[in-house]
Design an enzyme around this catalytic site. Structure first.
Site, PDB file in Angstrom:
ATOM      1  N   LEU A 265       0.997  -1.344  -0.138  1.00  0.00           N
ATOM      2  CA  LEU A 265       0.109  -0.014  -0.078  1.00  0.00           C
ATOM      3  C   LEU A 265       0.911   1.227   0.099  1.00  0.00           C
ATOM      4  CD1 LEU A 265      -2.712  -1.199   2.554  1.00  0.00           C
ATOM      5  CD2 LEU A 265      -2.753  -1.257  -0.022  1.00  0.00           C
ATOM      6  N   HIS A 266       0.415   2.201  -0.675  1.00  0.00           N
ATOM      7  CA  HIS A 266       1.184   3.704  -0.858  1.00  0.00           C
ATOM      8  C   HIS A 266       0.005   4.731  -0.677  1.00  0.00           C
ATOM      9  CE1 HIS A 266      -0.317   3.382  -5.031  1.00  0.00           C
ATOM     10  NE2 HIS A 266       0.576   2.187  -5.232  1.00  0.00           N
TER      11      HIS A 266
ATOM     12  N   GLY B  63      -1.457   6.520  -2.910  1.00  0.00           N
ATOM     13  CA  GLY B  63      -2.437   6.231  -3.848  1.00  0.00           C
ATOM     14  C   GLY B  63      -3.796   5.411  -3.349  1.00  0.00           C
ATOM     15  N   HIS B  64      -3.338   4.330  -2.761  1.00  0.00           N
ATOM     16  CA  HIS B  64      -4.189   3.447  -2.144  1.00  0.00           C
ATOM     17  C   HIS B  64      -4.889   4.265  -0.840  1.00  0.00           C
ATOM     18  CE1 HIS B  64      -1.379   0.059  -3.386  1.00  0.00           C
ATOM     19  NE2 HIS B  64      -2.401  -0.155  -4.115  1.00  0.00           N
TER      20      HIS B  64
ATOM     21  N   GLY C 219      -9.046   3.565  -8.808  1.00  0.00           N
ATOM     22  CA  GLY C 219      -8.045   4.615  -8.967  1.00  0.00           C
ATOM     23  C   GLY C 219      -7.908   4.831 -10.412  1.00  0.00           C
ATOM     24  N   GLN C 220      -8.078   5.999 -10.970  1.00  0.00           N
ATOM     25  CA  GLN C 220      -7.883   6.442 -12.473  1.00  0.00           C
ATOM     26  C   GLN C 220      -6.646   5.896 -13.253  1.00  0.00           C
ATOM     27  OE1 GLN C 220     -10.122   7.837 -14.581  1.00  0.00           O
ATOM     28  NE2 GLN C 220      -8.644   7.569 -16.483  1.00  0.00           N
ATOM     29  N   LYS C 221      -5.722   5.705 -12.192  1.00  0.00           N
ATOM     30  CA  LYS C 221      -4.377   5.250 -12.724  1.00  0.00           C
ATOM     31  C   LYS C 221      -4.461   3.753 -13.720  1.00  0.00           C
ATOM     32  CE  LYS C 221      -0.048   3.752 -12.008  1.00  0.00           C
ATOM     33  NZ  LYS C 221      -0.107   2.110 -11.411  1.00  0.00           N
TER      34      LYS C 221
ATOM     35  N   VAL D 280      -2.796   9.596  -7.919  1.00  0.00           N
ATOM     36  CA  VAL D 280      -1.741  10.443  -6.734  1.00  0.00           C
ATOM     37  C   VAL D 280      -0.394  10.281  -7.453  1.00  0.00           C
ATOM     38  CG1 VAL D 280      -0.960  10.522  -4.472  1.00  0.00           C
ATOM     39  CG2 VAL D 280      -3.156   9.748  -5.017  1.00  0.00           C
TER      40      VAL D 280
ATOM     41  N   SER E  20       3.414   4.081  -7.609  1.00  0.00           N
ATOM     42  CA  SER E  20       3.328   2.580  -7.825  1.00  0.00           C
ATOM     43  C   SER E  20       4.104   1.885  -6.982  1.00  0.00           C
ATOM     44  CB  SER E  20       3.420   2.478  -9.410  1.00  0.00           C
ATOM     45  OG  SER E  20       3.768   0.961  -9.536  1.00  0.00           O
TER      46      SER E  20
HETATM   47  P1  AMP Z   1      -3.567  -2.281  -6.720  1.00  0.00           P
HETATM   48  O1  AMP Z   1      -3.005  -2.757  -5.404  1.00  0.00           O
HETATM   49  O2  AMP Z   1      -2.258  -1.995  -7.456  1.00  0.00           O
HETATM   50  O3  AMP Z   1      -4.081  -3.158  -7.677  1.00  0.00           O
HETATM   51  O4  AMP Z   1      -4.203  -0.889  -6.932  1.00  0.00           O
HETATM   52  C1  AMP Z   1      -5.447  -1.062  -6.018  1.00  0.00           C
HETATM   53  C2  AMP Z   1      -6.348   0.465  -6.467  1.00  0.00           C
HETATM   54  O5  AMP Z   1      -5.375   1.625  -6.089  1.00  0.00           O
HETATM   55  C3  AMP Z   1      -6.641   0.455  -7.760  1.00  0.00           C
HETATM   56  O6  AMP Z   1      -7.913   0.938  -8.051  1.00  0.00           O
HETATM   57  C4  AMP Z   1      -5.539   1.197  -8.367  1.00  0.00           C
HETATM   58  O7  AMP Z   1      -6.009   1.896  -9.458  1.00  0.00           O
HETATM   59  C5  AMP Z   1      -5.439   2.331  -7.119  1.00  0.00           C
HETATM   60  N1  AMP Z   1      -4.257   2.931  -7.289  1.00  0.00           N
HETATM   61  C6  AMP Z   1      -2.793   2.333  -7.439  1.00  0.00           C
HETATM   62  N2  AMP Z   1      -1.950   3.566  -7.686  1.00  0.00           N
HETATM   63  C7  AMP Z   1      -2.515   4.622  -7.582  1.00  0.00           C
HETATM   64  C8  AMP Z   1      -2.093   6.007  -7.569  1.00  0.00           C
HETATM   65  N3  AMP Z   1      -1.169   6.276  -7.791  1.00  0.00           N
HETATM   66  N4  AMP Z   1      -3.316   6.900  -7.539  1.00  0.00           N
HETATM   67  C9  AMP Z   1      -4.618   6.450  -7.133  1.00  0.00           C
HETATM   68  N5  AMP Z   1      -4.952   5.488  -7.048  1.00  0.00           N
HETATM   69  C10 AMP Z   1      -3.971   4.198  -7.344  1.00  0.00           C
END
Ligand code: AMP
Length: 287
Positions: free
Chosen positions: A32-33, A35-36, A147-149, A176, A185
């Site tokens: 988690l970061h 963005g999460h 996330g839009q990412k 983010v 990321s």
């Molecule tokens: P993941 O753990 O990579 O599957 O991501 C989980 C959620 O976090 C997804 O909806 C991603 O789009 C969102 N996410 C990942 N990186 C970012 C970011 N930098 N900014 C916003 N949302 C993010």
């Protein structure tokens, strides 16, 4: 913060939702970061209950090796979660989500299932669609936060929610970014200092497309070429795709109009990064 690791307990907890206020759900693969964090913060502010799942979904990776290589940082994840107002953390076991008898998969058709992320990994679209159906069934949220990412993931979830009549709202939050524009990321940590500094070229390429559109350019091929040129100018970067497309179908557009997505993927050394910006229907940009 309640930690749930079994399907039975999660399903029982979800039955109790019926009497409470709205339930917000943030699906993640851990590591988690910030963005999460932005998704979790929005879910806990806007909903009565905030559920975060941590599940590295093997179905959406092309090989078992890539599943094994995906970063896992449970201790740091809990540090971040402890600093939020999350109510439930759901961490299912892979064997519970996909027991040996598991044999039903969700497949999509059309450009969404064939272009961009779907090119590098056939399993990606099917994997995301299948796991999301399962998580939405198990957790039964009112709102899912994405996330839009991960624009293609957003489009896949929109499709399955519509096609399977799932009673859930989608809340899409902006990407983010680091100070230089690089989308945050978990993979960024693997970049060497030189690669890390080169990585800001991804966002720079997207801003080139925005500047062109703002100066009146409406031809998608010319904008794609400009993004490619920008990426190729930077040593260490190998572009994989650039795309000017419809954010719902992922079909290429004939003409750039409000409601167009500008997306790209590139390799920097061993690391593959994706990013996008959206010219929204109302004429504003989601950067
Ligand atoms: P993941 O753990 O990579 O599957 O991501 C989980 C959620 O976090 C997804 O909806 C991603 O789009 C969102 N996410 C990942 N990186 C970012 C970011 N930098 N900014 C916003 N949302 C993010």
């Amino acid at each position: 913060m309640r930690i749930i690791t079994t399907l039975d307990e999660m399903i029982r907890a979800a039955r109790g939702w019926l009497v409470g206020g709205p339930v917000g759900f943030v699906p993640t693969m851990g590591s988690l970061h910030e963005g999460h964090r932005s998704l979790i913060q929005a879910a806990s502010e806007e909903c009565e209950i905030c559920v975060v799942s941590i599940f590295v979904n093997p179905l959406q990776f092309p090989t078992a090796e890539e599943v094994a290589q995906y970063p896992r940082q449970t201790a740091q994840d809990f540090q971040l979660l402890n600093s939020t107002n999350v109510d439930v953390v759901f961490i299912p076991r892979t064997d519970d989500i996909y027991p040996e008898t598991f044999s039903t998969y969700v497949t999509l058709r059309g450009p969404l299932a064939e272009r961009l992320e779907a090119v590098q990994s056939e399993s990606f679209v099917r994997g995301v669609a299948t796991v999301m159906i399962k998580l939405l069934q198990i957790i039964r949220p009112d709102v899912v936060y994405l996330g839009q990412k991960d624009a293609q993931q957003v489009a896949i979830v929109r499709h399955i929610v519509r096609d399977f009549d799932i009673d859930v709202k989608l809340r899409i939050l902006p990407t983010v970014r680091e100070a230089d524009g690089l989308a945050i990321s978990s993979r960024n940590a693997f970049l060497t200092p030189a690669e890390r500094s080169a990585a800001s070229a991804l966002y720079a390429a997207l801003l080139v497309s925005k500047a062109l559109v703002e100066s009146g350019e409406r031809n998608p091929q010319r904008v794609e070429q400009a993004m490619l040129d920008q990426l190729r100018m930077t040593p260490l970067i190998t572009p994989e795709y650039v795309a000017v497309c419809n954010p719902a179908t992922f079909a290429a557009v004939q003409e750039i109009v409000p409601g167009t997505l500008f997306a790209l993927a590139a390799h920097i050394g061993e690391i593959r990064l994706i990013d996008n910006i959206l010219w929204m229907d109302d004429g504003h940009w989601r950067l």
